[in-house]
Design an enzyme around this catalytic site. Sequence first.
Site, PDB file in Angstrom:
ATOM      1  N   HIS A 198      16.194  43.427  76.497  1.00 34.73           N
ATOM      2  CA  HIS A 198      17.889  42.209  77.095  1.00 34.73           C
ATOM      3  C   HIS A 198      17.464  40.926  77.838  1.00 34.73           C
ATOM      4  CE1 HIS A 198      19.402  46.285  75.777  1.00 34.73           C
ATOM      5  NE2 HIS A 198      20.021  45.758  75.059  1.00 34.73           N
ATOM      6  N   GLU A 438      25.586  50.037  63.842  1.00 35.70           N
ATOM      7  CA  GLU A 438      24.154  49.657  64.368  1.00 35.70           C
ATOM      8  C   GLU A 438      22.937  51.016  64.431  1.00 35.70           C
ATOM      9  OE1 GLU A 438      23.709  48.785  68.915  1.00 35.70           O
ATOM     10  OE2 GLU A 438      25.484  50.196  69.489  1.00 35.70           O
ATOM     11  N   ASP A 462      19.465  46.431  66.817  1.00 37.31           N
ATOM     12  CA  ASP A 462      19.740  47.259  67.009  1.00 37.31           C
ATOM     13  C   ASP A 462      19.154  48.145  65.371  1.00 37.31           C
ATOM     14  OD1 ASP A 462      19.149  48.468  69.105  1.00 37.31           O
ATOM     15  OD2 ASP A 462      20.570  48.416  69.765  1.00 37.31           O
ATOM     16  N   CYS A 509      28.469  41.175  65.577  1.00 36.13           N
ATOM     17  CA  CYS A 509      27.752  40.678  66.418  1.00 36.13           C
ATOM     18  C   CYS A 509      26.360  40.408  67.430  1.00 36.13           C
ATOM     19  CB  CYS A 509      28.406  41.309  68.306  1.00 36.13           C
ATOM     20  SG  CYS A 509      28.316  43.212  67.750  1.00 36.13           S
TER      21      CYS A 509
HETATM   22  C1  PEP Z   1      23.029  45.083  68.654  1.00 37.69           C
HETATM   23  O1  PEP Z   1      22.377  46.446  68.463  1.00 37.69           O
HETATM   24  O2  PEP Z   1      23.437  44.495  67.759  1.00 37.69           O
HETATM   25  C2  PEP Z   1      23.965  44.530  70.053  1.00 37.69           C
HETATM   26  C3  PEP Z   1      25.145  43.249  69.641  1.00 37.69           C
HETATM   27  O3  PEP Z   1      23.582  45.169  71.029  1.00 37.69           O
HETATM   28  P1  PEP Z   1      22.766  45.346  72.326  1.00 37.69           P
HETATM   29  O4  PEP Z   1      22.311  44.207  72.003  1.00 37.69           O
HETATM   30  O5  PEP Z   1      23.297  45.699  73.369  1.00 37.69           O
HETATM   31  O6  PEP Z   1      22.196  46.963  71.827  1.00 37.69           O
HETATM   32 MG    MG Z   2      23.079  47.679  69.723  1.00 32.50          MG
END
Ligand code: PEP
Ligand code: MG
Length: 588
Positions: A198, A438, A462, A509
Amino acid sequence: MTSFKEIYRSAENIISGIAAAPGIVIGEVYLFTKEKLEISKADITDIEEAKKNLHEALEKSKKELKKILAIARERMGNTRAGIFEAQLMILEDPVLLDNITNRIEREKKQPEYIVDDEISKYQDMMFLSHESYMKERASDIEDIKNRIVRNLRKKRWQSRIKGEVIIVSDSLTPADALLLSRNNIKSFITDHGGLTSHAAIISRSLNIPAIVGTHNATQRLKDGQKIIVDGFHGYVLFDPNEEQIAFFKEKHEHLVKLQAELEEVSDKPAVTKDGKEIHLLANVDVTGEIDIVKTSGAQGIGLYRSEQLLDETGTIPNEEEQALIYTRLASRIYPDSITIRAFDIGGDKFKLFDYDEPNPFLGLRGLRILLENPKLFKEQIRAVLRASVNKNVKFMLPMVSAIDEINISKKIIEHCKDELTSERIPFDKDMEVGIMVEVPAAAVMAKEFADATDFLSIGTNDLIQYLLAVDRGNDLVSDLYQEFSPVVLRTIKKIVEDAKSAGKPVSLCGEMAADTLAMPLLVGLGLESLSISPRTIPYAKRIISSFKYEDAKVMAENCTKCCFEHEIEKTIQKFFEDNQIIRTRNII
Ligand code: PEP
Ligand code: MG
């Protein structure tokens, strides 16, 4: 003309890592360490001198904190800046200060030892608290201790934050990255962490070039050392020579020009050469990013990571506060829409509860935590519904692994709607509720999951981690985290087909959508909507307008027949060459 390859081949002053956020930066190192300082318990002889040092260190710490508080207020608002106010209050607590001074006089020990000991007592009290909020605050207090001790040692600490520096750190939590970014940070380098950690995502959102997974940059680099950061290729050059500086200065200038050119395409749609329009939406990871969304040319917000609110404040905003935040976002983006994702906490993200989990990524994360804590979930649902009056809000559930979870969530949503109706609070009765795909379970039964919901959004960050059993934030296995794995491609293809057969919209996404190399492939796999970091949108438009959808379909079909990642990459590279598509990497 010299090339990147030549520069790197001949360089001995090089550290390599994973290119996490693009950009080129020349600047000075700031070693950011949260390690506990070794505290000296040595005896002292000059008590007056020690007290004077203590006084100066406290004044300096207060001055620094006031500065941070001002920055925090400006960029995060008064409520969220509260954590710094609390720190300042401790620094000004007369009882604490008296205790420290009295003990210096009595025990004749180094002030840093007494400061550490006294403030630790504060912390212990908070750690013992049953409230997770208080426990969180106990960790914040560690910062005060370190700040005073550093100032006692007359080491520079926060003053550096004023200058433009490159943060080099062992690792960064999302909150670290967020808070540090509020200073004049030119770049982030971390020894640990992968492309989709993140902290890396936040760097990309804030347009701060970053390199992660350098293993030992914190040991090899020194405070104040001059370095070049290449966030496109993942290299750091320390003590660069004149040839290297000249090369990168020129690249940097070129990049600034390119950025201006790309901004010109911002109000044009993303259309392939044969007329297929791709909807480009924005991922919003940090408050304030909405301004960039408006100018990036995005057609709405495809993913609003609401857990950021917890990261920034260190606490849970109540229903009123959330309703206000979501309403503001929804009205800023109107008439486009915003997809608010329910708090995705757990895993490597914000820890709100003290669950003792041996394997948090497979534990209480995302929707699972929300279903365990219905009060938290309901407050958020009510806030989102209240923001939906203009019918441009969608709600999305993260980490869904069973249809039951969707059905239970829908019941809770219905219950919230009934409550709001009886309270005469307006909301959109038809607000769409979708899910993130995911987890492999949701991919395998995508058709049935789609039947149970209004839309799907593929979260490749994920999905790849869970499909390939590779921790997304672990640099030791980062080479196994392959977005072009045939397994990933075939899974995406299946999800898209399943969603279409269920008659439900599907978008993607995850960070993969923002990889310029992956764009023709995703379009070819049938995705008509991509949600990416707003800064990438102009690049995406440029790429999408350089090929035909029909050709991309053939290329994608060929890729799904491959059994190896390298074959797929080669096929895509060839597609780029055949269509003379210029990637950002090639441009600079
Ligand atoms: C993902 O897992 O691709 C996603 C968009 O969510 P995050 O990166 O916030 O886990
Ligand atoms: Mg995710």
